[in-house]
Design an enzyme around this catalytic site. Sequence first.
Site, short mmCIF file in Angstrom:
data_model
loop_
_atom_site.label_atom_id
_atom_site.label_comp_id
_atom_site.label_asym_id
_atom_site.label_seq_id
_atom_site.Cartn_x
_atom_site.Cartn_y
_atom_site.Cartn_z
N ASP A 1 0.85 -1.24 -0.12
CA ASP A 1 0.19 0.00 -0.07
C ASP A 1 0.79 1.09 -0.02
O ASP A 1 2.00 1.27 0.44
CB ASP A 1 -0.84 0.24 1.29
N GLU A 2 0.32 2.24 -0.42
CA GLU A 2 0.92 3.67 -0.21
C GLU A 2 2.32 3.60 -0.86
O GLU A 2 3.28 4.44 -0.15
CB GLU A 2 0.79 4.31 1.07
N ALA A 3 2.55 2.91 -1.84
CA ALA A 3 3.93 3.07 -2.35
C ALA A 3 4.23 4.20 -3.25
O ALA A 3 4.42 4.20 -4.51
CB ALA A 3 4.26 1.76 -3.25
#
Length: 546
Positions: free
Chosen positions: A351-353
């Site tokens: 996530d949230e890369a």
Amino acid sequence: MRQHATSSRLRLLGPLLLVIATGIAGTGAAPGGTPPGEAPAAPAAAPGVRPLGDVVPVPASVRPGGGPYTLTARTRIRVDAGAAGARRVATYLAEVLRPSTGYALPVTDDDGTGGIRLRLSGRETALGDEGYRLESGPRGVTLTAREPAGLFHGVQTLRQQFPAAVEKDTWQPGPWQVAGGTITDTPRYGYRGAMLDVSRHFFTVGQVKRYIDNLALYKINKLHLHLSDDQGWRIAIDSWPRLARHGGSTQVGGGPGGHYTKDQYRDIVAYAASRHLEVVPEIDMPGHTNAALASYAELNCDGVAPPLYTGTEVGFSSLCVGKDVTYDFVDDVVRELAALTPGRYLHIGGDEAHSTGHEDYVAFMDRVQAVVAAYGKTVIGWHQLTGARPADGALAQYWGLDGTSGAEKARVASAARNGTGLVLSPADRLYLDMKYTKDTPLGLSWAGYVEVRRAYDWDPGSYLPGVPAAAVRGVEAPLWTETLSTDAHLDTMAFPRLLGAAELGWSPAASHDWEAYRQRLAGQGPRLEALGVGFHRSPQVPWRTR
């Protein structure tokens, strides 16, 4: 685990006080009636007896009938000879009941009748791996299951049928009665999870075990441990020792942090297994990796290690996807963690890369999923994994909102139609770190305010448009800890909302009803109090006093 410290004198007084208390219980309502603002106890099958099925999660089938069973000083807990799994569950039950009742409750495989019997039968195929049948009457209680996990879940129902004071760790007067009838119960979903973030703030082995015990009471069967993030690396990796030694040396706000040795992690896994929870470890990649990058300069594209991070921003860190050493690191970490973890799953985050380009992200996830498979584990990733190429059998954990863009939901639905299973954790429903209201002192509010009704009142089977019901494997309630650092903090934010997640995961869709649920939830207040859980007393629930 609570220790039995009741004196022999109290044990001798137990039967006499039981008789006295039974007489009192039959006289009707407590003097003075129900206090203002409190709901009365639910109508009882007999005075002082909790109605059959007045538990959380609500059972699939409840057929009340006949008189109640009364636990006494003569009660024995019986299992079949040679049934080691049943004996372990029976021993657990005895350890729960002994402190408050003062009764010896021996576990035996004799041929006697009456008391509490736990039996395993391979012929009970309709009960599956986790289902059970509870039969109660004046002569005794029988719990039947096909597997030990089913017996264990049945024991949780039996616990909740007793008065809440049974959970206390000191002697109580009773009486200890279970309403008569039959409960037949199987879960809706096989994945019923709770996540604990031990990276933003570190929690000790003892704190994790306490959380496990409270999860088990409500038939949660997965403990997802978020073991790495920008603020801390929490598991020892022999081949990369600075991950824990340096990367685990701090936390949000600059506290001392901490990490689990391999033996400590094994202890958590074994303890969870004794409560029939499977540990799902997560190493978040390629983002949320500052603790790793700070520990080893070579994992950074520029070869320069950043400082440790104690803030709460996200999306700024990334492993260097183009370096071979990155995949040496991934292989070593996954290999060592897989060897420690008997469960089937390994969570790779994803996530949230925001600091990883899309093509690099897809290439990285392809390689990491192959590593996980090589070490015999099934991949779970946050739902951004569906923007790459989910491996066969992988699960995607959806954490979007009701208002998440249609395109993102459509991408998840497309993956689900193509065989990717889903675990649902919508942030504006099941993120336990979201504030209840604007006045909640703990937690965050980026996903909105999540009161008890909002956490419960939705259907996982129809939540995401275009997702086949069969693709939904279950639900999970994550507890992120940017603002949480103590047991009291965990209690306030997880309870009572976690109970709604447990019911969504276990109970049939047809049983879903907010008004009925809030009444049963009200009865859990005294039980949580008896367990020492400092839960949030939501005004949406008419909490009972007993």
